[in-house]
Design a protein around this motif. Structure first.
Motif, short mmCIF file in Angstrom:
data_model
loop_
_atom_site.label_atom_id
_atom_site.label_comp_id
_atom_site.label_asym_id
_atom_site.label_seq_id
_atom_site.Cartn_x
_atom_site.Cartn_y
_atom_site.Cartn_z
N ILE A 146 0.84 -1.21 0.00
CA ILE A 146 0.00 0.00 0.00
C ILE A 146 0.86 1.25 0.00
O ILE A 146 0.60 2.21 -0.74
N GLU A 147 1.89 1.25 0.81
CA GLU A 147 2.80 2.40 0.86
C GLU A 147 3.43 2.66 -0.51
O GLU A 147 3.55 3.81 -0.94
N GLN A 148 3.80 1.58 -1.20
CA GLN A 148 4.41 1.75 -2.52
C GLN A 148 3.39 2.26 -3.54
O GLN A 148 3.70 3.11 -4.37
N ILE A 149 2.16 1.76 -3.46
CA ILE A 149 1.10 2.24 -4.35
C ILE A 149 0.90 3.73 -4.17
O ILE A 149 0.82 4.50 -5.15
N LEU A 150 0.81 4.17 -2.93
CA LEU A 150 0.59 5.58 -2.66
C LEU A 150 1.80 6.42 -3.05
O LEU A 150 1.65 7.54 -3.56
N HIS A 151 2.97 5.88 -2.86
CA HIS A 151 4.19 6.59 -3.25
C HIS A 151 4.24 6.78 -4.76
O HIS A 151 4.70 7.83 -5.26
N ASP A 152 3.76 5.78 -5.50
CA ASP A 152 3.80 5.84 -6.96
C ASP A 152 2.62 6.61 -7.54
O ASP A 152 2.45 6.68 -8.76
N GLY A 153 1.79 7.13 -6.66
CA GLY A 153 0.66 7.92 -7.13
C GLY A 153 -0.52 7.10 -7.58
O GLY A 153 -1.38 7.58 -8.33
#
Length: 343
Positions: free
Chosen positions: A328-335
């Motif tokens: 989830i953190e990576q998804i949000l980081h990638d926009g």
């Protein structure tokens, strides 16, 4: 005979922004001690703040959802009992939709498994609680269950036998063979408690399903290999019901024909105009495979069953290492867009 329940068709994978996260609980979102880490709580909140819905999709019954009831915002719904129940966590875990296992079908499954795997014992999960046979492993988290042969627990008049006036000691058997642990004072409120605290034993709207339909049959064998037991059961009775498993022991979870996490999740997504390709799913055990195969992007936990690892498009860290939160953190980081992220 079918080897697995029917599942909705899977859409081709594309790198689109996710609109919904679907996650299993035990062995996936929860640590082994059945807690939700601060990191995971923050990740779930951040996802919903970013406009991504979160659905908990679990084999757990509604009364065991207290551990996560504060972590679904917006819609407040969860999918329980492997897709057989939709639960409103904002209303104390009240069941709002049921896909039942017909009583006569459950009896036919009991007969088939008794013949195919002697020594099998059964439990019956109804909307109002779980009840089990004397040989079934003790359920310390469900002290209010009635104990009787499966044929009694599946009788068409079973619910009416759970009368509030009875007050026998827990070990007492009545003339009908029932052990009325569920009859004593306070039994109904006890039955509505989860291992993590009470849900809501006094919903002002009253019981949604006063007839207490069967939502899941459980079958336990003391000796068989878990995967071998699953295959044996599907061979013996796969044309009657949907069979899966999520326990490390030989414990099968049996639902109505075609009922699965995938089917109920697909319906919930369709109601919201969300396509499979806009769903990111997480899981660790065979009862997650249909859901993981349906979702556009799926992640197996590092601790997942080998069949789950083979069915997913990605890998993430173990449940104890917050693998769901990491994605989830990576998804949000990638926009919001998804790529190939193996953790």
């Amino acid at each position: 005979m079918t080897d697995a329940p029917a599942t909705p068709p899977r859409a081709p994978e594309t790198a689109v922004a996710p609109r919904l996260i679907a996650t299993d609980l035990d062995g996936t979102l929860l640590h082994d001690d059945k807690t939700v880490s601060d990191r995971t709580i923050a990740a779930l909140a951040a996802a919903e703040q970013a406009g991504i819905e979160v659905f908990f999709v679990t084999g757990r019954p509604a009364r065991w959802m207290g551990v996560v009831s504060d972590h679904v915002h917006g819609h407040g719904l969860a999918i329980c009992a492997n897709g057989a129940a939709v639960v409103d966590l904002h209303r104390g875990g009240r069941i709002v939709e049921v896909s039942p296992l017909e009583r006569t079908v459950a009896l036919a499954v009991v007969d088939a498994l008794r013949s195919a795997a002697p020594g099998t014992s059964f439990a019956v999960e109804r909307t109002g609680g779980i009840h089990y046979e004397p040989q079934y492993p003790p359920l310390l988290l469900d002290p209010a269950a009635a104990v009787a042969p499966a044929e009694k627990l599946l009788a068409d008049d079973f619910v009416s036998t759970l009368c509030p006036e009875a007050d026998e000691p827990e070990a007492t058997r009545g003339p009908d063979g029932l052990s009325e642990a569920a009859h004593g004072p306070g039994a109904q409120s006890d039955a509505r408690h989860s291992p993590d605290g009470p849900t809501d034993p006094t919903d002002p709207a009253g019981p949604a399903f006063p007839d207490q339909p069967v939502i899941k049959l459980l079958a336990h064998h003391p000796e068989l290999d878990p995967d071998a037991f699953l295959q044996l059961a599907r061979t013996a009775a796969g044309d009657l019901a949907s069979f899966t498993r999520s326990s490390p022991t030989a414990l099968l979870e049996i639902s109505g024909p075609g009922v699965s996490k995938a089917g109920t999740l697909a319906r919930c997504c369709a109601e919201r105009g969300i396509s499979p390709d806009e769903v990111v799913a997480f899981g660790d055990m065979p009862n997650d495979i249909e859901m993981l195969s349906w979702a556009g992007t799926s992640y197996a936990m590092a601790n997942a069953h080998p069949d789950v690892l083979a069915a997913t498009t990605g890998r993430t860290a173990s449940n104890n290492d917050d693998g769901v939160a990491a994605v989830i953190e990576q998804i949000l980081h990638d926009g919001g867009t998804r790529g190939d992220r193996s953790h």
